[in-house]
Design a protein around this motif. Structure first.
Motif, PDB file in Angstrom:
ATOM      1  N   ALA A  44       0.835  -1.197   0.000  1.00 46.16           N
ATOM      2  CA  ALA A  44       0.000   0.000   0.000  1.00 46.16           C
ATOM      3  C   ALA A  44       0.869   1.246   0.000  1.00 46.16           C
ATOM      4  O   ALA A  44       1.959   1.267   0.585  1.00 46.16           O
ATOM      5  CB  ALA A  44      -0.921   0.006   1.217  1.00 46.16           C
ATOM      6  N   HIS A  45       0.367   2.295  -0.636  1.00 43.66           N
ATOM      7  CA  HIS A  45       1.073   3.567  -0.740  1.00 43.66           C
ATOM      8  C   HIS A  45       0.882   4.366   0.549  1.00 43.66           C
ATOM      9  O   HIS A  45      -0.233   4.583   1.002  1.00 43.66           O
ATOM     10  CB  HIS A  45       0.547   4.354  -1.935  1.00 43.66           C
ATOM     11  CG  HIS A  45       1.261   5.638  -2.184  1.00 43.66           C
ATOM     12  ND1 HIS A  45       2.574   5.678  -2.593  1.00 43.66           N
ATOM     13  CD2 HIS A  45       0.866   6.923  -2.080  1.00 43.66           C
ATOM     14  CE1 HIS A  45       2.941   6.938  -2.735  1.00 43.66           C
ATOM     15  NE2 HIS A  45       1.921   7.718  -2.421  1.00 43.66           N
ATOM     16  N   ASP A  46       2.006   4.813   1.125  1.00 41.40           N
ATOM     17  CA  ASP A  46       2.005   5.624   2.349  1.00 41.40           C
ATOM     18  C   ASP A  46       2.858   6.853   2.052  1.00 41.40           C
ATOM     19  O   ASP A  46       4.071   6.851   2.254  1.00 41.40           O
ATOM     20  CB  ASP A  46       2.572   4.808   3.516  1.00 41.40           C
ATOM     21  CG  ASP A  46       2.755   5.614   4.784  1.00 41.40           C
ATOM     22  OD1 ASP A  46       2.126   6.668   4.910  1.00 41.40           O
ATOM     23  OD2 ASP A  46       3.533   5.167   5.656  1.00 41.40           O
ATOM     24  N   ALA A  47       2.231   7.917   1.549  1.00 46.13           N
ATOM     25  CA  ALA A  47       2.959   9.076   1.020  1.00 46.13           C
ATOM     26  C   ALA A  47       3.865   9.745   2.048  1.00 46.13           C
ATOM     27  O   ALA A  47       4.953  10.222   1.705  1.00 46.13           O
ATOM     28  CB  ALA A  47       1.972  10.094   0.461  1.00 46.13           C
ATOM     29  N   GLU A  48       3.447   9.804   3.321  1.00 42.97           N
ATOM     30  CA  GLU A  48       4.229  10.518   4.335  1.00 42.97           C
ATOM     31  C   GLU A  48       5.141   9.600   5.145  1.00 42.97           C
ATOM     32  O   GLU A  48       5.775  10.066   6.096  1.00 42.97           O
ATOM     33  CB  GLU A  48       3.306  11.280   5.300  1.00 42.97           C
ATOM     34  CG  GLU A  48       2.586  12.449   4.677  1.00 42.97           C
ATOM     35  CD  GLU A  48       1.271  12.025   4.030  1.00 42.97           C
ATOM     36  OE1 GLU A  48       0.604  11.110   4.566  1.00 42.97           O
ATOM     37  OE2 GLU A  48       0.930  12.597   2.979  1.00 42.97           O
ATOM     38  N   PRO A  64      -3.198   1.743 -10.173  1.00 42.89           N
ATOM     39  CA  PRO A  64      -1.849   1.230  -9.928  1.00 42.89           C
ATOM     40  C   PRO A  64      -0.825   2.350  -9.802  1.00 42.89           C
ATOM     41  O   PRO A  64      -0.760   3.251 -10.628  1.00 42.89           O
ATOM     42  CB  PRO A  64      -1.563   0.385 -11.173  1.00 42.89           C
ATOM     43  CG  PRO A  64      -2.892  -0.003 -11.682  1.00 42.89           C
ATOM     44  CD  PRO A  64      -3.811   1.127 -11.358  1.00 42.89           C
ATOM     45  N   LYS A  65      -0.021   2.281  -8.736  1.00 46.34           N
ATOM     46  CA  LYS A  65       1.029   3.275  -8.500  1.00 46.34           C
ATOM     47  C   LYS A  65       2.398   2.718  -8.836  1.00 46.34           C
ATOM     48  O   LYS A  65       3.336   3.476  -9.036  1.00 46.34           O
ATOM     49  CB  LYS A  65       0.990   3.753  -7.053  1.00 46.34           C
ATOM     50  CG  LYS A  65      -0.303   4.484  -6.712  1.00 46.34           C
ATOM     51  CD  LYS A  65      -0.240   5.124  -5.360  1.00 46.34           C
ATOM     52  CE  LYS A  65      -1.539   5.798  -4.996  1.00 46.34           C
ATOM     53  NZ  LYS A  65      -1.864   6.950  -5.805  1.00 46.34           N
ATOM     54  N   SER A  66       2.538   1.409  -8.857  1.00 51.42           N
ATOM     55  CA  SER A  66       3.784   0.749  -9.247  1.00 51.42           C
ATOM     56  C   SER A  66       3.444  -0.695  -9.602  1.00 51.42           C
ATOM     57  O   SER A  66       2.272  -1.063  -9.689  1.00 51.42           O
ATOM     58  CB  SER A  66       4.816   0.809  -8.114  1.00 51.42           C
ATOM     59  OG  SER A  66       4.431  -0.025  -7.056  1.00 51.42           O
ATOM     60  N   LYS A  67       4.471  -1.519  -9.758  1.00 51.71           N
ATOM     61  CA  LYS A  67       4.260  -2.908 -10.145  1.00 51.71           C
ATOM     62  C   LYS A  67       3.374  -3.656  -9.149  1.00 51.71           C
ATOM     63  O   LYS A  67       2.508  -4.447  -9.536  1.00 51.71           O
ATOM     64  CB  LYS A  67       5.611  -3.609 -10.266  1.00 51.71           C
ATOM     65  CG  LYS A  67       5.534  -5.068 -10.643  1.00 51.71           C
ATOM     66  CD  LYS A  67       6.909  -5.680 -10.685  1.00 51.71           C
ATOM     67  CE  LYS A  67       6.834  -7.171 -10.923  1.00 51.71           C
ATOM     68  NZ  LYS A  67       8.177  -7.782 -10.892  1.00 51.71           N
ATOM     69  N   ARG A  70      -1.407  -1.379  -5.528  1.00 48.38           N
ATOM     70  CA  ARG A  70      -2.744  -1.062  -6.033  1.00 48.38           C
ATOM     71  C   ARG A  70      -3.648  -0.623  -4.895  1.00 48.38           C
ATOM     72  O   ARG A  70      -4.861  -0.591  -5.028  1.00 48.38           O
ATOM     73  CB  ARG A  70      -3.375  -2.284  -6.711  1.00 48.38           C
ATOM     74  CG  ARG A  70      -3.019  -2.425  -8.180  1.00 48.38           C
ATOM     75  CD  ARG A  70      -1.807  -3.310  -8.354  1.00 48.38           C
ATOM     76  NE  ARG A  70      -1.567  -3.603  -9.762  1.00 48.38           N
ATOM     77  CZ  ARG A  70      -0.518  -3.152 -10.425  1.00 48.38           C
ATOM     78  NH1 ARG A  70       0.367  -2.373  -9.840  1.00 48.38           N
ATOM     79  NH2 ARG A  70      -0.346  -3.476 -11.685  1.00 48.38           N
ATOM     80  N   TRP A  71      -3.075  -0.315  -3.749  1.00 53.68           N
ATOM     81  CA  TRP A  71      -3.810   0.101  -2.561  1.00 53.68           C
ATOM     82  C   TRP A  71      -3.133   1.327  -1.977  1.00 53.68           C
ATOM     83  O   TRP A  71      -1.942   1.545  -2.191  1.00 53.68           O
ATOM     84  CB  TRP A  71      -3.825  -1.017  -1.513  1.00 53.68           C
ATOM     85  CG  TRP A  71      -4.547  -2.244  -1.963  1.00 53.68           C
ATOM     86  CD1 TRP A  71      -4.062  -3.245  -2.764  1.00 53.68           C
ATOM     87  CD2 TRP A  71      -5.902  -2.597  -1.683  1.00 53.68           C
ATOM     88  NE1 TRP A  71      -5.024  -4.195  -2.973  1.00 53.68           N
ATOM     89  CE2 TRP A  71      -6.155  -3.830  -2.320  1.00 53.68           C
ATOM     90  CE3 TRP A  71      -6.908  -2.004  -0.932  1.00 53.68           C
ATOM     91  CZ2 TRP A  71      -7.380  -4.479  -2.240  1.00 53.68           C
ATOM     92  CZ3 TRP A  71      -8.124  -2.651  -0.841  1.00 53.68           C
ATOM     93  CH2 TRP A  71      -8.358  -3.869  -1.493  1.00 53.68           C
ATOM     94  N   GLU A  72      -3.887   2.123  -1.210  1.00 55.45           N
ATOM     95  CA  GLU A  72      -3.313   3.263  -0.518  1.00 55.45           C
ATOM     96  C   GLU A  72      -3.864   3.307   0.908  1.00 55.45           C
ATOM     97  O   GLU A  72      -5.001   2.922   1.143  1.00 55.45           O
ATOM     98  CB  GLU A  72      -3.589   4.572  -1.243  1.00 55.45           C
ATOM     99  CG  GLU A  72      -5.050   4.872  -1.470  1.00 55.45           C
ATOM    100  CD  GLU A  72      -5.276   6.023  -2.423  1.00 55.45           C
ATOM    101  OE1 GLU A  72      -4.300   6.628  -2.887  1.00 55.45           O
ATOM    102  OE2 GLU A  72      -6.451   6.314  -2.709  1.00 55.45           O
TER     103      GLU A  72
END
Length: 80
Positions: A44-48, A64-67, A70-72
């Motif tokens: 999962a994407h964790d921007a901070e 999709p943010k990368s390979k 697909r979750w944030e």
């Protein structure tokens, strides 16, 4: 179409802006009628870079943010 929201525990925060979240689900086995526990790991994407291993978090589907991502992460989970 609504986005799925899941709750799980962060098991790894080693990647930059990425956490690995373990999501457990419980269901009754169709034949043995016993409660079974299954788990999946999601990147999962964790921007901070705010979440660390052991944190309870909620994740939501996204584009999709990368390979593998697909979750944030959308926030802390609740214990109940």
């Amino acid at each position: 179409m609504p986005k799925r929201i899941l709750q799980g525990t962060v098991v790894s925060d080693k990647g930059n802006q990425t956490v690995v979240v373990n999501v457990e689900r419980f269901f009754t086995h169709p034949l043995f009628k016993k409660t079974v526990r299954r788990s999946n790991k999601f990147h999962a994407h964790d921007a901070e870079n705010a979440y660390k291993a052991g944190d309870l978090v909620r994740i939501q589907e996204c584009a999709p943010k990368s390979k593998l991502k697909r979750w944030e992460v959308i926030g802390h989970g609740s214990k109940g």
